[in-house]
Design a protein around this motif. Structure first.
Motif, PDB file in Angstrom:
ATOM      1  N   CYS A  48      45.586 -15.694   3.963  1.00 36.49           N
ATOM      2  CA  CYS A  48      44.417 -14.959   4.441  1.00 36.49           C
ATOM      3  C   CYS A  48      44.703 -13.462   4.497  1.00 36.49           C
ATOM      4  O   CYS A  48      45.845 -13.016   4.399  1.00 36.49           O
ATOM      5  N   TYR A  49      43.634 -12.702   4.680  1.00 31.62           N
ATOM      6  CA  TYR A  49      43.728 -11.284   4.999  1.00 31.62           C
ATOM      7  C   TYR A  49      43.580 -11.149   6.512  1.00 31.62           C
ATOM      8  O   TYR A  49      42.748 -11.828   7.130  1.00 31.62           O
ATOM      9  N   VAL A  50      44.388 -10.291   7.093  1.00 34.83           N
ATOM     10  CA  VAL A  50      44.434 -10.195   8.554  1.00 34.83           C
ATOM     11  C   VAL A  50      44.206  -8.760   8.999  1.00 34.83           C
ATOM     12  O   VAL A  50      44.779  -7.817   8.434  1.00 34.83           O
ATOM     13  N   SER A  51      43.361  -8.625  10.009  1.00 41.47           N
ATOM     14  CA  SER A  51      43.129  -7.336  10.657  1.00 41.47           C
ATOM     15  C   SER A  51      43.673  -7.413  12.083  1.00 41.47           C
ATOM     16  O   SER A  51      43.461  -8.406  12.787  1.00 41.47           O
ATOM     17  N   GLU A  52      44.386  -6.385  12.503  1.00 41.85           N
ATOM     18  CA  GLU A  52      44.955  -6.343  13.855  1.00 41.85           C
ATOM     19  C   GLU A  52      44.449  -5.090  14.565  1.00 41.85           C
ATOM     20  O   GLU A  52      44.654  -3.975  14.083  1.00 41.85           O
ATOM     21  N   ILE A 118      43.399  -8.103  19.155  1.00 45.11           N
ATOM     22  CA  ILE A 118      42.491  -9.042  18.504  1.00 45.11           C
ATOM     23  C   ILE A 118      42.857  -9.136  17.012  1.00 45.11           C
ATOM     24  O   ILE A 118      42.961  -8.109  16.322  1.00 45.11           O
ATOM     25  N   PHE A 119      43.052 -10.367  16.552  1.00 49.45           N
ATOM     26  CA  PHE A 119      43.337 -10.616  15.142  1.00 49.45           C
ATOM     27  C   PHE A 119      42.109 -11.261  14.505  1.00 49.45           C
ATOM     28  O   PHE A 119      41.525 -12.195  15.057  1.00 49.45           O
ATOM     29  N   PRO A 125      38.598  -9.934   2.297  1.00 51.71           N
ATOM     30  CA  PRO A 125      38.887  -8.735   3.109  1.00 51.71           C
ATOM     31  C   PRO A 125      37.633  -7.996   3.553  1.00 51.71           C
ATOM     32  O   PRO A 125      37.607  -7.400   4.630  1.00 51.71           O
ATOM     33  N   ALA A 126      36.575  -8.036   2.739  1.00 54.46           N
ATOM     34  CA  ALA A 126      35.333  -7.368   3.136  1.00 54.46           C
ATOM     35  C   ALA A 126      34.711  -8.063   4.341  1.00 54.46           C
ATOM     36  O   ALA A 126      34.216  -7.409   5.269  1.00 54.46           O
ATOM     37  N   GLU A 127      34.746  -9.387   4.342  1.00 58.75           N
ATOM     38  CA  GLU A 127      34.223 -10.145   5.473  1.00 58.75           C
ATOM     39  C   GLU A 127      35.050  -9.880   6.720  1.00 58.75           C
ATOM     40  O   GLU A 127      34.515  -9.733   7.831  1.00 58.75           O
ATOM     41  N   VAL A 128      36.362  -9.801   6.555  1.00 63.47           N
ATOM     42  CA  VAL A 128      37.248  -9.524   7.687  1.00 63.47           C
ATOM     43  C   VAL A 128      36.907  -8.172   8.305  1.00 63.47           C
ATOM     44  O   VAL A 128      36.853  -8.026   9.534  1.00 63.47           O
ATOM     45  N   GLU A 129      36.636  -7.188   7.466  1.00 62.51           N
ATOM     46  CA  GLU A 129      36.303  -5.853   7.962  1.00 62.51           C
ATOM     47  C   GLU A 129      34.995  -5.862   8.754  1.00 62.51           C
ATOM     48  O   GLU A 129      34.896  -5.254   9.824  1.00 62.51           O
ATOM     49  N   ILE A 160      43.774  -3.641   7.061  1.00 66.55           N
ATOM     50  CA  ILE A 160      43.702  -5.065   6.715  1.00 66.55           C
ATOM     51  C   ILE A 160      44.759  -5.367   5.649  1.00 66.55           C
ATOM     52  O   ILE A 160      44.804  -4.711   4.599  1.00 66.55           O
ATOM     53  N   VAL A 161      45.609  -6.323   5.923  1.00 66.98           N
ATOM     54  CA  VAL A 161      46.695  -6.666   5.002  1.00 66.98           C
ATOM     55  C   VAL A 161      46.671  -8.165   4.729  1.00 66.98           C
ATOM     56  O   VAL A 161      46.120  -8.958   5.504  1.00 66.98           O
ATOM     57  N   ARG A 162      47.303  -8.533   3.635  1.00 63.17           N
ATOM     58  CA  ARG A 162      47.423  -9.943   3.296  1.00 63.17           C
ATOM     59  C   ARG A 162      48.462 -10.581   4.212  1.00 63.17           C
ATOM     60  O   ARG A 162      49.495  -9.984   4.515  1.00 63.17           O
TER      61      ARG A 162
END
Length: 345
Positions: A48-52, A118-119, A125-129, A160-162
């Protein structure tokens, strides 16, 4: 079991079996890391792509006791409530599924309850953003709405990173090694406590009720004190038996193999009159003396008891036993003489 456990013998069993336990632990570590690698490879296909994002929670004055109620578990619950998830869905619109969005969120909190991380994770990645921005807005709205907070605001937003997949896990390797070693130690202790194997002449006397005239060792003759003393006792006792009885039959519970090997040992080393000793034959031993030949460290008690019963049924008399193929290192540990032999004491 009523005779108790010979703790020194158990110690010697574990010390001599230590290389095997280490190999077992290594095999367990390899298996554990292999399973971890298989799981990691499976995860890598769906990485997944992860945002922290880190947030600061400013509690309202006079409401500091609320700090005790907010931890990582609480925040993971709060993220799925109408106050946060509901607000997010208003911002995201009808194109998003609430359950899917909720599954993308995870909260972590260290010892300081004022700092919340929050993760947000997902395949796109666009959806994660988009979800990251929505949860940020929802948390800020929550801070303004709830009386226990003055504000909740963003401190740091990492890119956002893999998701990083670790293909080797020290924990998995250690757990595999620990489980394998503990299982091996349990089996070793269990087998020893069952009392089926014979390690000392005392074991023979206690479990079979017959005296042991001596023992032989594996491999070539050694120069240690224990080997020399045991050879002296064995030769003297065998001579005593050959002087006392015209014939001594050798019986074992391995089809005559151990008895034949011991007989060859007697004759090759000249321990006694070889013509006096013969491998046991049931039809020829009536009223004759019989010696039980018992291998070292082999589960043997039940089988040799059967053979002894058969000998007695045919009229033979069990006069002694001998412990054969003993391990030199084991005996040196048991008699605590290896160090003194090396020092010449």
């Amino acid at each position: 079991m009523q005779q108790g456990i010979d703790s020194r013998a158990m110690f010697a069993v574990f010390v001599t079996g230590l290389p095997g336990l280490l190999l077992l632990a290594a095999a367990g570590a390899i298996l554990g890391s292999g399973l971890h690698l298989a799981v990691a490879l499976s995860k890598a296909q769906d990485a997944c792509y992860v945002s922290e994002t880190e947030y600061y929670i400013e509690f309202a004055e006079g409401r500091y006791e609320m700090r005790d109620h907010y931890n990582a578990f609480t925040w993971n619950d709060v993220l799925g409530t109408e106050l946060v998830l509901g607000k997010m869905m208003e911002l995201l619109g009808s194109g998003y599924d609430a359950n899917h969005v909720k599954s993308m969120l995870r909260a972590e909190m260290l010892s300081d309850v004022r700092y919340l991380t929050i993760f947000v994770s997902g395949q796109d990645p666009a959806e994660v953003e988009v979800v990251r921005d929505a949860v940020g807005a929802a948390l800020e709205a929550l801070g303004a709405r709830m009386s226990e907070f003055d504000a909740i605001y963003k401190i740091e937003d990492l890119e956002i990173v893999r998701e990083k997949i670790s293909f080797f896990g020290w924990r998995a390797a250690f757990l595999g090694a620990a489980v394998a070693a503990c299982a091996g130690a349990f089996v070793t202790a269990f087998r020893f406590c069952m009392g089926s194997a014979f390690y000392t002449k005392g074991d023979i006397a206690v479990r079979l009720g017959i005296p042991a005239c001596g023992m032989t060792f594996r491999g070539a003759d050694g120069g240690g004190r224990i080997e020399e003393r045991q050879a002296e006792m064995l030769a003297g006792n065998l001579k005593m038996l050959s002087d006392r009885y015209a014939r001594v039959w050798l019986v074992d519970a391995s089809g005559g193999q151990a008895a034949e090997a011991f007989l060859q040992d007697i004759r090759s080393r000249g321990l006694a009159d070889g013509s006096c000793f013969e491998v046991y034959r049931a039809e020829a031993c009536a009223d004759d003396a019989v010696m039980a030949v018992i291998p070292f460290g082999v589960p043997y008690r039940e089988r040799i008891l059967d053979e002894i019963g058969d000998v007695q049924l045919h009229g033979g008399r069990i006069v002694s036993a001998v412990l054969v193929q003993a391990k030199r290192r084991w005996m040196r540990i048991y008699y605590a003489c290896g160090y003194f032999d090396q020092k010449g004491l």
